[in-house]
Design an enzyme around this catalytic site. Structure first.
Site, short mmCIF file in Angstrom:
data_model
loop_
_atom_site.label_atom_id
_atom_site.label_comp_id
_atom_site.label_asym_id
_atom_site.label_seq_id
_atom_site.Cartn_x
_atom_site.Cartn_y
_atom_site.Cartn_z
N GLU A 270 0.64 -1.34 -0.02
CA GLU A 270 0.08 0.10 0.13
C GLU A 270 0.80 1.33 0.05
O GLU A 270 0.56 2.24 0.81
CB GLU A 270 -0.95 0.04 1.36
CG GLU A 270 -1.93 -1.11 1.04
CD GLU A 270 -2.95 -1.15 2.06
OE1 GLU A 270 -2.83 -0.66 3.28
OE2 GLU A 270 -4.05 -1.63 1.61
N ASP A 343 -8.47 -9.29 2.49
CA ASP A 343 -8.17 -8.43 3.72
C ASP A 343 -9.28 -8.52 4.72
O ASP A 343 -10.26 -7.73 4.73
CB ASP A 343 -8.25 -6.89 3.15
CG ASP A 343 -7.74 -5.96 3.98
OD1 ASP A 343 -7.21 -6.38 5.09
OD2 ASP A 343 -7.73 -4.63 3.79
N GLU A 371 -13.24 -4.17 11.30
CA GLU A 371 -12.80 -3.00 10.29
C GLU A 371 -13.94 -3.17 9.15
O GLU A 371 -14.80 -2.42 8.65
CB GLU A 371 -11.49 -3.24 9.70
CG GLU A 371 -11.37 -2.47 8.56
CD GLU A 371 -10.09 -2.29 7.85
OE1 GLU A 371 -9.19 -2.95 8.35
OE2 GLU A 371 -9.81 -1.94 6.87
C1 BDP Z 1 -6.50 -2.65 5.50
C2 BDP Z 1 -6.85 -1.29 6.38
C3 BDP Z 1 -5.49 -0.63 6.36
C4 BDP Z 1 -4.33 -1.15 6.89
C5 BDP Z 1 -4.14 -2.43 6.01
C6 BDP Z 1 -3.00 -3.32 6.48
O1 BDP Z 1 -7.76 -0.75 5.80
O2 BDP Z 1 -5.81 0.58 7.33
O3 BDP Z 1 -3.19 -0.32 7.01
O4 BDP Z 1 -5.13 -3.31 5.86
O5 BDP Z 1 -3.29 -4.33 7.13
O6 BDP Z 1 -7.43 -3.59 5.75
O7 BDP Z 1 -1.78 -2.85 6.21
#
Ligand code: BDP
Length: 680
Positions: A270, A343, A371
């Site tokens: 990311e 995720d 989440e």
């Molecule tokens: C996603 C979240 C984000 C996290 C990412 C992660 O939306 O905030 O930073 O995973 O696990 O689910 O690195």
């Protein structure tokens, strides 16, 4: 004398009055630890330490039975149980002995004994021998508040190191009571700032607070720290200046916190920096840090949460990137892998790296904070979901090679046995924002200790400790908990659907979401692929991304076949026709409608069941949960209407006439824009 008695009576009546009118505040602050006796039980110990003192005090103030002896011993029997294990023997009416190799073992044994008392299981002769399945049982805290829905972070960085919140100790105690022994204090999206000496001083204060409860602290680090913080020209893991920078930094940290646990790393994920920025591999990056930590017995938890916008199938990427590195990691590295390949969705099949990486220890990363599961508004007991994952058969060494066994040392000899959960803890008085969300924190700890416990056992323990042992309450409340995850899957994303959330937050539905120029893999259509013919992501061998090939036989064949794929994963692995015949004879479209409706019905039933319990618990928590169930019920209808009305624009089929009709218009739902900032 009479006057005093009279006064006492008054006080008693006053208390009864407060209790019955519900003015007596039960705000959830005490979690599952609420058994003060007001007496002073007899407890002796053969050793003195801060940890043993805590064990003694806990028993003195809560234990209602015969004297307890706490003994540190060193014999074969306790050696077998390791440093955290313990033995409990005796009888509550005569005497009890807890034995362990260390003070930590005595503390865990103490909480076990108290749990038996609180759940009414302490009768008769006790002969208990326990040791944890995972050695590292960790919480991950995500920055101040990201993806936590219970208010601000409990770590008050601005006030540290001068001011110490009393919550740190309460936090430590709650964790110790369920066996959690480590915590990563900051978010995986880490800033280099956390490695500044001033910040490390703040961390030290927290470490000092948590240590007596046997909880070690860890930090998430930013891979670019040598460049950003150290002023080096780059952060290339093969650059000797970079390597030296990390060694010096680690030395500095251990100078302040001698039992520091190690680093958690999110790299090349990311948009975050990582070794690939310099043409190096995850192993190059992880090993550099591992070398720096090794002299101090620190560990590196390297995350496998990676996906690129240009990848054809996000679900395949972690496997593709990490499998070639199997066996290349240092011995103090463990790869931290989310339960599912996308995720933390309401339901995913397990990540195929489990069982596949044979020479590298893997640790499951679960998400305790909801989440994608209704945040702190929905009552969802996650133990059933985690058990489904941990008990999934990878077939890596034939039938019975469950994910749990591939990670707890049963199948692969591994130096590090660990599991992590993304915490749902915040400043909220109730800690987690929903009274029942506490059960997920509790369940994570209990499963990290022993993943063989059933969800039913865990739910029952938690209910009895948190509310009451009255079975008129416990049984129906337990039913709600055990059904709650499936209910959420039904009203949000049944049949393998996933990631159809609104843009920028993960709360409400927005399967239609379209943002020009957005990364395709950040849009719901990437996941549901609905069109005139059908719906779902084709991951088959013949016509799809062939993600099925990442699983062992016979799973891959099973997932690959349209009619052999478990229906709960149908749309995860297949683009199925709207008229595809389901096992029960319905068409896929009809079945989807039935599932959404079922989810709505289930939540309405939870409301009914909850209201029946009104007189069996305190007023405040009754009302709090009742209020949240209303939100959940409305949200379930919102999800059902949004998804069915939108997918109907493709399926062009009616919602079966025997089912409830939508109460919203699609256009109206499209206008809803939630500001999730206030949730964060
Ligand atoms: C996603 C979240 C984000 C996290 C990412 C992660 O939306 O905030 O930073 O995973 O696990 O689910 O690195």
């Amino acid at each position: 004398m009479l006057r005093i008695l009279y006064q006492k009576q008054h006080i008693l009546f006053f208390c009864l009055f407060l209790f019955s009118t519900g003015l007596y505040a039960e705000n959830g602050n005490k979690l599952w630890l609420r058994s003060e006796t007001g007496q002073n039980a007899t407890v002796t110990a053969n050793m003195k330490s801060l940890t043993v003192e805590i064990a003694k005090q806990e028993l003195q103030s809560q234990w209602k039975g015969a004297p307890v002896q706490l003994n540190i011993v060193n014999n074969k029997e306790v050696q077998k149980l390791g440093k955290d294990g313990y033995l409990i023997s005796g009888n509550k009416n005569t005497s009890i002995t807890i034995q362990a190799l260390t003070g930590k073992g005595l503390l865990y044994g103490t909480y076990h004994l108290l749990r038996l008392q609180e759940t009414g299981k302490d009768a008769g002769a006790l002969n208990i021998s326990e040791s944890p399945k995972y050695d590292f049982r960790l919480l991950n805290h995500w920055r101040t508040v990201e993806r936590g829905y219970a208010g601000y972070s409990i770590w008050r960085w601005d006030e540290l190191p001068e001011k110490i919140s009393p919550r740190y100790k309460e936090y430590a105690r709650a964790n110790a009571s369920i066996g959690i022994n480590g915590t990563v204090l900051n978010n995986v999206n880490a800033t280099p700032e956390v490695l500044r000496p001033e910040f490390v001083q703040k961390v030290k204060v927290i470490a000092d607070e948590l240590r007596p409860y046997n909880i070690r602290v860890y930090l998430s680090i930013n891979f670019s720290s040598p460049k950003e913080l150290g002023g080096l020209s780059d952060s290339d893991p093969l650059n000797k200046n970079v390597r030296k920078w990390w060694k010096d930094k680690v030395k500095e940290i251990y100078g302040v916190i001698p039992d520091f646990g190690g680093f958690l790393v999110k790299a090349n994920s990311e948009g975050l920096p990582g070794p690939q920025d310099y043409g190096r591999t995850h192993a190059d990056g992880a090993n550099m840090l591992a070398e720096a930590l090794e002299p101090y017995n620190g560990i590196v938890m390297w995350r496998a949460f990676v996906y690129n916008p240009d990848s054809k199938d996000r679900a395949k990427q972690a496997y593709d990137e990490f499998m070639p590195l199997d066996g290349k990691f240092h011995k103090n590295v463990i790869v931290q892998v989310k339960n599912g390949p996308i995720d933390f969705q309401p339901r995913e099949p397990f990540t195929p790296l489990f069982g596949a990486m044979k020479k590298t220890p893997l640790m499951p990363e679960l998400q305790i904070t909801q989440e994608y599961l209704g945040a702190s508004n929905h009552l969802v007991f996650l133990s059933t979901m985690w058990k489904e994952f941990l008990e999934s058969d990878t077939y890596c060494t034939g039938k019975g090679s469950t994910v749990a066994k591939t990670t707890d040392g049963t199948i692969f000899p591994q130096k590090i046995k660990a599991i992590a959960g993304v915490a749902n803890i915040g400043e909220d008085t109730s800690w987690c924002g929903h009274h029942f969300a506490q059960a997920n924190w509790y369940a994570f700890g209990r499963l990290a200790w022993n993943h063989e416990l059933s969800s039913e056992t865990i739910a029952e323990e938690w209910l009895r400790m948190t509310f009451t042992s009255n079975t008129d309450f416990v049984n129906p409340a337990k039913e709600i908990m055990l059904e709650s995850h499936e209910a959420l899957v039904n009203y949000m994303m049944p049949l393998g659907l996933n990631h159809i959330f609104a843009w920028d937050h993960h709360y409400g539905p927005e399967p239609w979401c379209f943002i020009p120029n957005a990364r395709p893999d950040w849009l719901p259509s990437y996941y549901h692929r609905a069109d005139e013919n059908g719906i779902g992501f084709d991951r088959t061998k013949e016509t799809g991304s062939n993600a099925v090939s990442q699983y062992y036989s016979p799973l891959r064949e099973q997932f690959n076949g349209l009619n052999t794929c478990p229906e709960k994963f149908l749309l995860w692995f297949h683009h199925a026709a709207w008229d595809h015949k389901m096992e029960n004879g319905r068409t896929l479209w009809d079945e989807m409608c039935y599932k959404y409706q079922k989810g709505v019905d289930q939540v309405r039933d939870f409301q009914k069941q909850w209201d029946r319990l009104e007189n069996l618990l305190d007023r405040q928590r009754f009302l709090d949960v009742q209020y949240k169930l209303k939100i959940q019920s409305r949200d379930a209808v919102w999800w059902r209407d949004a998804c069915l009305l939108y997918f109907q624009t493709y399926s062009k089929r009616p919602i079966p006439f025997e089912l409830e009709r939508p109460v919203h218009d699609l256009e109206e739902l499209k206008l809803i824009k939630l500001d999730m900032k206030h949730h964060n």
